[in-house]
Design a protein around this motif. Structure first.
Motif, PDB file in Angstrom:
ATOM      1  N   MET A  28      54.829  37.619  45.867  1.00 54.89           N
ATOM      2  CA  MET A  28      56.699  37.357  46.084  1.00 54.89           C
ATOM      3  C   MET A  28      56.583  36.655  44.978  1.00 54.89           C
ATOM      4  SD  MET A  28      57.895  38.934  48.389  1.00 54.89           S
ATOM      5  CE  MET A  28      58.610  37.806  48.730  1.00 54.89           C
ATOM      6  N   HIS A  29      56.451  35.152  44.394  1.00 54.45           N
ATOM      7  CA  HIS A  29      56.050  34.885  43.624  1.00 54.45           C
ATOM      8  C   HIS A  29      56.374  35.185  42.154  1.00 54.45           C
ATOM      9  CE1 HIS A  29      55.369  30.218  42.261  1.00 54.45           C
ATOM     10  NE2 HIS A  29      56.561  30.956  42.431  1.00 54.45           N
ATOM     11  N   ILE A  30      55.445  36.441  42.190  1.00 56.68           N
ATOM     12  CA  ILE A  30      55.536  37.269  40.579  1.00 56.68           C
ATOM     13  C   ILE A  30      56.612  38.184  41.138  1.00 56.68           C
ATOM     14  CG2 ILE A  30      54.911  39.009  39.313  1.00 56.68           C
ATOM     15  CD1 ILE A  30      52.130  38.288  40.778  1.00 56.68           C
ATOM     16  N   LEU A  31      57.622  38.652  42.247  1.00 55.94           N
ATOM     17  CA  LEU A  31      58.675  39.393  42.305  1.00 55.94           C
ATOM     18  C   LEU A  31      60.044  38.913  42.090  1.00 55.94           C
ATOM     19  CD1 LEU A  31      56.976  41.618  45.446  1.00 55.94           C
ATOM     20  CD2 LEU A  31      57.745  42.103  42.074  1.00 55.94           C
ATOM     21  N   PHE A  32      59.129  37.521  42.653  1.00 61.69           N
ATOM     22  CA  PHE A  32      61.198  36.577  42.388  1.00 61.69           C
ATOM     23  C   PHE A  32      61.105  36.292  41.018  1.00 61.69           C
ATOM     24  CE2 PHE A  32      62.172  31.919  41.351  1.00 61.69           C
ATOM     25  CZ  PHE A  32      63.214  32.210  42.112  1.00 61.69           C
ATOM     26  N   TRP A  33      60.230  35.837  40.174  1.00 60.38           N
ATOM     27  CA  TRP A  33      60.640  35.597  38.765  1.00 60.38           C
ATOM     28  C   TRP A  33      60.466  36.683  38.657  1.00 60.38           C
ATOM     29  CZ3 TRP A  33      62.022  30.969  36.962  1.00 60.38           C
ATOM     30  CH2 TRP A  33      62.243  30.395  37.372  1.00 60.38           C
ATOM     31  N   LEU A  34      60.544  38.364  38.688  1.00 58.76           N
ATOM     32  CA  LEU A  34      60.644  39.027  37.597  1.00 58.76           C
ATOM     33  C   LEU A  34      61.944  39.574  37.930  1.00 58.76           C
ATOM     34  CD1 LEU A  34      57.515  41.257  38.404  1.00 58.76           C
ATOM     35  CD2 LEU A  34      58.531  39.997  35.521  1.00 58.76           C
ATOM     36  N   SER A  35      62.305  38.870  39.267  1.00 59.39           N
ATOM     37  CA  SER A  35      64.388  39.291  39.717  1.00 59.39           C
ATOM     38  C   SER A  35      65.146  38.438  39.344  1.00 59.39           C
ATOM     39  CB  SER A  35      63.819  39.181  41.195  1.00 59.39           C
ATOM     40  OG  SER A  35      63.840  37.781  41.559  1.00 59.39           O
ATOM     41  N   LYS A  36      64.842  36.858  38.740  1.00 53.38           N
ATOM     42  CA  LYS A  36      65.187  36.317  38.205  1.00 53.38           C
ATOM     43  C   LYS A  36      65.376  37.083  36.543  1.00 53.38           C
ATOM     44  CE  LYS A  36      66.377  34.170  41.651  1.00 53.38           C
ATOM     45  NZ  LYS A  36      67.258  34.475  42.238  1.00 53.38           N
ATOM     46  N   ARG A  37      63.868  36.783  36.221  1.00 51.20           N
ATOM     47  CA  ARG A  37      64.169  37.386  34.273  1.00 51.20           C
ATOM     48  C   ARG A  37      64.410  38.419  34.027  1.00 51.20           C
ATOM     49  NH1 ARG A  37      62.057  32.172  32.505  1.00 51.20           N
ATOM     50  NH2 ARG A  37      63.171  30.637  33.465  1.00 51.20           N
ATOM     51  N   THR A  43      45.230  31.084  38.433  1.00 44.73           N
ATOM     52  CA  THR A  43      44.159  31.586  38.176  1.00 44.73           C
ATOM     53  C   THR A  43      44.924  32.685  36.435  1.00 44.73           C
ATOM     54  OG1 THR A  43      42.743  32.924  39.016  1.00 44.73           O
ATOM     55  CG2 THR A  43      42.218  30.277  38.336  1.00 44.73           C
ATOM     56  N   HIS A  44      43.542  32.965  35.335  1.00 48.40           N
ATOM     57  CA  HIS A  44      44.093  34.337  34.794  1.00 48.40           C
ATOM     58  C   HIS A  44      43.918  35.447  35.627  1.00 48.40           C
ATOM     59  CE1 HIS A  44      43.743  37.603  32.046  1.00 48.40           C
ATOM     60  NE2 HIS A  44      42.632  37.600  32.059  1.00 48.40           N
ATOM     61  N   LYS A  45      42.372  35.581  36.699  1.00 48.57           N
ATOM     62  CA  LYS A  45      41.846  36.823  36.634  1.00 48.57           C
ATOM     63  C   LYS A  45      42.612  37.005  38.449  1.00 48.57           C
ATOM     64  CE  LYS A  45      37.671  37.512  40.013  1.00 48.57           C
ATOM     65  NZ  LYS A  45      37.901  38.859  40.341  1.00 48.57           N
ATOM     66  N   MET A  46      43.584  35.669  39.024  1.00 49.42           N
ATOM     67  CA  MET A  46      44.139  35.787  39.837  1.00 49.42           C
ATOM     68  C   MET A  46      45.513  36.560  39.299  1.00 49.42           C
ATOM     69  SD  MET A  46      44.868  35.907  43.457  1.00 49.42           S
ATOM     70  CE  MET A  46      43.885  35.598  44.078  1.00 49.42           C
ATOM     71  N   LEU A  47      46.324  36.319  38.488  1.00 48.81           N
ATOM     72  CA  LEU A  47      47.399  37.088  37.877  1.00 48.81           C
ATOM     73  C   LEU A  47      46.979  38.498  37.136  1.00 48.81           C
ATOM     74  CD1 LEU A  47      49.949  36.960  37.449  1.00 48.81           C
ATOM     75  CD2 LEU A  47      49.369  35.932  35.013  1.00 48.81           C
ATOM     76  N   SER A  48      45.981  38.402  36.985  1.00 47.90           N
ATOM     77  CA  SER A  48      45.856  40.067  36.342  1.00 47.90           C
ATOM     78  C   SER A  48      45.487  40.565  37.348  1.00 47.90           C
ATOM     79  CB  SER A  48      44.536  40.016  36.042  1.00 47.90           C
ATOM     80  OG  SER A  48      44.061  41.006  35.129  1.00 47.90           O
ATOM     81  N   THR A  49      44.628  40.583  38.715  1.00 44.19           N
ATOM     82  CA  THR A  49      44.703  41.302  39.978  1.00 44.19           C
ATOM     83  C   THR A  49      46.027  41.500  40.677  1.00 44.19           C
ATOM     84  OG1 THR A  49      42.607  40.219  39.994  1.00 44.19           O
ATOM     85  CG2 THR A  49      43.239  41.203  42.496  1.00 44.19           C
ATOM     86  N   GLN A  50      47.079  40.379  40.770  1.00 42.17           N
ATOM     87  CA  GLN A  50      47.816  40.628  41.090  1.00 42.17           C
ATOM     88  C   GLN A  50      48.779  41.850  40.447  1.00 42.17           C
ATOM     89  OE1 GLN A  50      48.804  38.388  44.567  1.00 42.17           O
ATOM     90  NE2 GLN A  50      46.876  38.895  44.181  1.00 42.17           N
ATOM     91  N   LEU A  51      48.927  41.731  39.790  1.00 37.82           N
ATOM     92  CA  LEU A  51      49.741  42.363  38.270  1.00 37.82           C
ATOM     93  C   LEU A  51      49.302  43.834  38.751  1.00 37.82           C
ATOM     94  CD1 LEU A  51      50.536  40.016  35.461  1.00 37.82           C
ATOM     95  CD2 LEU A  51      52.382  40.715  36.846  1.00 37.82           C
ATOM     96  N   LYS A  52      48.020  44.082  38.925  1.00 37.85           N
ATOM     97  CA  LYS A  52      46.975  45.301  38.956  1.00 37.85           C
ATOM     98  C   LYS A  52      47.921  45.805  39.928  1.00 37.85           C
ATOM     99  CE  LYS A  52      43.591  44.971  35.733  1.00 37.85           C
ATOM    100  NZ  LYS A  52      42.519  44.508  35.324  1.00 37.85           N
ATOM    101  N   GLU A  53      47.253  45.137  41.441  1.00 37.99           N
ATOM    102  CA  GLU A  53      48.016  45.642  42.448  1.00 37.99           C
ATOM    103  C   GLU A  53      49.308  45.886  42.755  1.00 37.99           C
ATOM    104  OE1 GLU A  53      46.948  42.493  45.756  1.00 37.99           O
ATOM    105  OE2 GLU A  53      44.421  43.583  44.877  1.00 37.99           O
ATOM    106  N   LEU A  54      50.013  44.915  41.950  1.00 37.00           N
ATOM    107  CA  LEU A  54      51.746  45.320  42.420  1.00 37.00           C
ATOM    108  C   LEU A  54      51.967  46.033  41.249  1.00 37.00           C
ATOM    109  CD1 LEU A  54      52.914  41.611  41.624  1.00 37.00           C
ATOM    110  CD2 LEU A  54      53.733  43.253  43.996  1.00 37.00           C
ATOM    111  N   GLU A  55      51.777  46.790  40.270  1.00 37.56           N
ATOM    112  CA  GLU A  55      51.437  48.304  39.816  1.00 37.56           C
ATOM    113  C   GLU A  55      51.041  49.433  40.528  1.00 37.56           C
ATOM    114  OE1 GLU A  55      50.446  50.524  35.456  1.00 37.56           O
ATOM    115  OE2 GLU A  55      49.376  48.360  36.044  1.00 37.56           O
TER     116      GLU A  55
END
Length: 109
Positions: free
Chosen positions: A25-34, A50-62
């Motif tokens: 939700m935090h990633i989606l929040f920033w993408l909605s703003k920017r 962490t790099h691993k967590m961001l990478s994982t979350q982005l892959k899942e959202l995609e």
């Protein structure tokens, strides 16, 4: 306790499976703003992720078609992330959460 057979929990469970987790939700929040963000910009905005967590979350959202990953063939490589139409359709829910938070965040002080 008897299971309530008149309640269809599947839509709720499906939605939660897409946005569940500390960072989605935090990633989606920033993408909605920017609108469009590069990986390094997201990492900076999210702080302690962490790099691993961001990478994982982005892959899942995609994978779940909530965001679009656009890769540009250049040196150095450039990748941008933005909300998909499905992700954009989730923004009224996110805005409602933000509105609720604005109204109630001082209640516990």
């Amino acid at each position: 306790m008897d299971k309530d057979t008149n309640v269809n929990e599947k839509p709720f469970l499906y939605t939660m499976s897409l946005i569940n987790g500390k960072w989605k939700m935090h990633i989606l929040f920033w993408l909605s703003k920017r609108k469009v963000l590069r990986y390094s910009e997201l990492k900076r905005l999210l702080g302690k992720i962490t790099h691993k967590m961001l990478s994982t979350q982005l892959k899942e959202l995609e994978h779940d078609k909530l965001i679009i990953r656009t890769e540009y063939q250049q040196v150095p490589p450039k990748v941008e992330y933005s909300l998909s139409e499905t992700g954009l359709s989730l923004m009224p829910v996110l805005n409602s959460i933000c509105y609720w938070g604005t109204k109630h965040m001082n209640d516990n002080e």
